[in-house]
Design an enzyme around this catalytic site. Structure first.
Site, PDB file in Angstrom:
ATOM      1  N   PHE A  68      42.444  32.944  40.369  1.00 17.63           N
ATOM      2  CA  PHE A  68      42.271  33.551  39.053  1.00 17.63           C
ATOM      3  C   PHE A  68      42.406  32.491  37.970  1.00 17.63           C
ATOM      4  O   PHE A  68      43.122  31.509  38.146  1.00 17.63           O
ATOM      5  CB  PHE A  68      43.365  34.602  38.815  1.00 17.63           C
ATOM      6  CG  PHE A  68      43.397  35.702  39.830  1.00 17.63           C
ATOM      7  CD1 PHE A  68      42.718  36.886  39.615  1.00 17.63           C
ATOM      8  CD2 PHE A  68      44.131  35.567  41.008  1.00 17.63           C
ATOM      9  CE1 PHE A  68      42.762  37.920  40.542  1.00 17.63           C
ATOM     10  CE2 PHE A  68      44.180  36.592  41.943  1.00 17.63           C
ATOM     11  CZ  PHE A  68      43.488  37.772  41.713  1.00 17.63           C
ATOM     12  N   ARG A  79      38.511  42.466  32.521  1.00 17.54           N
ATOM     13  CA  ARG A  79      38.531  43.071  33.837  1.00 17.54           C
ATOM     14  C   ARG A  79      39.049  42.010  34.793  1.00 17.54           C
ATOM     15  O   ARG A  79      38.499  40.912  34.891  1.00 17.54           O
ATOM     16  CB  ARG A  79      37.172  43.589  34.301  1.00 17.54           C
ATOM     17  CG  ARG A  79      37.185  44.315  35.659  1.00 17.54           C
ATOM     18  CD  ARG A  79      38.131  45.520  35.731  1.00 17.54           C
ATOM     19  NE  ARG A  79      37.680  46.668  35.017  1.00 17.54           N
ATOM     20  CZ  ARG A  79      37.335  47.830  35.548  1.00 17.54           C
ATOM     21  NH1 ARG A  79      37.406  48.017  36.825  1.00 17.54           N
ATOM     22  NH2 ARG A  79      36.921  48.809  34.781  1.00 17.54           N
ATOM     23  N   LEU A  80      40.109  42.359  35.428  1.00 20.24           N
ATOM     24  CA  LEU A  80      40.679  41.489  36.442  1.00 20.24           C
ATOM     25  C   LEU A  80      39.588  41.088  37.423  1.00 20.24           C
ATOM     26  O   LEU A  80      38.795  41.930  37.843  1.00 20.24           O
ATOM     27  CB  LEU A  80      41.798  42.241  37.178  1.00 20.24           C
ATOM     28  CG  LEU A  80      42.467  41.496  38.325  1.00 20.24           C
ATOM     29  CD1 LEU A  80      43.322  40.363  37.780  1.00 20.24           C
ATOM     30  CD2 LEU A  80      43.305  42.454  39.134  1.00 20.24           C
ATOM     31  N   HIS A  81      39.514  39.807  37.760  1.00 22.51           N
ATOM     32  CA  HIS A  81      38.538  39.356  38.755  1.00 22.51           C
ATOM     33  C   HIS A  81      39.061  38.136  39.490  1.00 22.51           C
ATOM     34  O   HIS A  81      39.649  37.242  38.915  1.00 22.51           O
ATOM     35  CB  HIS A  81      37.161  39.091  38.143  1.00 22.51           C
ATOM     36  CG  HIS A  81      37.137  38.100  37.036  1.00 22.51           C
ATOM     37  ND1 HIS A  81      37.578  38.382  35.755  1.00 22.51           N
ATOM     38  CD2 HIS A  81      36.719  36.813  36.998  1.00 22.51           C
ATOM     39  CE1 HIS A  81      37.430  37.324  34.997  1.00 22.51           C
ATOM     40  NE2 HIS A  81      36.911  36.340  35.732  1.00 22.51           N
ATOM     41  N   LEU A  82      38.831  38.154  40.776  1.00 18.17           N
ATOM     42  CA  LEU A  82      39.225  37.079  41.684  1.00 18.17           C
ATOM     43  C   LEU A  82      37.995  36.215  41.937  1.00 18.17           C
ATOM     44  O   LEU A  82      36.962  36.717  42.384  1.00 18.17           O
ATOM     45  CB  LEU A  82      39.743  37.680  42.996  1.00 18.17           C
ATOM     46  CG  LEU A  82      40.120  36.731  44.121  1.00 18.17           C
ATOM     47  CD1 LEU A  82      41.311  35.870  43.725  1.00 18.17           C
ATOM     48  CD2 LEU A  82      40.445  37.532  45.387  1.00 18.17           C
TER      49      LEU A  82
END
Length: 176
Positions: free
Chosen positions: A85, A93-96
């Site tokens: 991250f 928006r959470l994103h990996l």
């Protein structure tokens, strides 16, 4: 829609989805910074790493499983990828990130791009998971630290070469 919320729009378009589960999706990054660059996004509305708590550990495990799945589906080696991250997320928006270590891409254009993946501005999945497990939250980096990391020299992630500019670094990366 502002560019920072572009991931939400991508998430809602079924043509973008490479893998989908009840919990998360995998999409290709629209502006890949390497030959392989994917994003794993939860379906749950979590703005960023700073909204995570210990209750999200199972979700992170699912995101990591999907990261491993996309690497396998593409026939690539897990060791050839960075999974993690941004410590200073620019998109909502959470994103990996699941990104190959070659960093060969026409979209890799700036020192900021490079340093966001090749300094401690990039938090590996394992590091973030451990921090969340131990502390229960993710701490923002102070602005002076972020600025210092963004200003670091363009050092190759595969050898000791230091480039004077992005074109020279990109030329060097093609040789690896």
């Amino acid at each position: 829609m502002y560019w920072q919320t572009g991931l939400i729009k991508s998430l809602l378009d079924p043509t973008n989805l490479i893998i989908t589960t009840d919990v998360a999706v995998v999409i290709a990054d629209k502006y890949p910074k390497a030959r392989h660059h994917y994003l794993v996004l939860p379906k749950e509305d979590i703005a960023s790493i700073f909204q995570l708590s210990k209750k999200h550990l199972p979700l992170l495990e699912e995101l990591h499983l999907l990261a491993r799945n996309i690497i396998e589906i593409r026939g690539e080696s897990y060791e050839s990828f960075q999974i993690g991250f941004h410590a200073q997320p620019s998109m909502q928006r959470l994103h990996l990130h699941v990104i190959s270590k070659d960093f060969v891409s026409s979209c890799l254009k700036t020192k900021k791009h490079w340093n966001s993946f090749n300094t401690s501005l990039f938090i590996t999945y394992e590091t973030l998971y451990a921090q969340l497990s131990n502390e229960g939250h993710i701490q923002r980096l102070p602005k002076d630290i972020v600025d210092e990391l963004l200003a670091k020299p363009l050092t190759c992630n595969q050898c000791a070469f230091v480039a004077k500019n992005m074109p020279l670094l990109k030329e060097h990366l093609q040789e690896h």
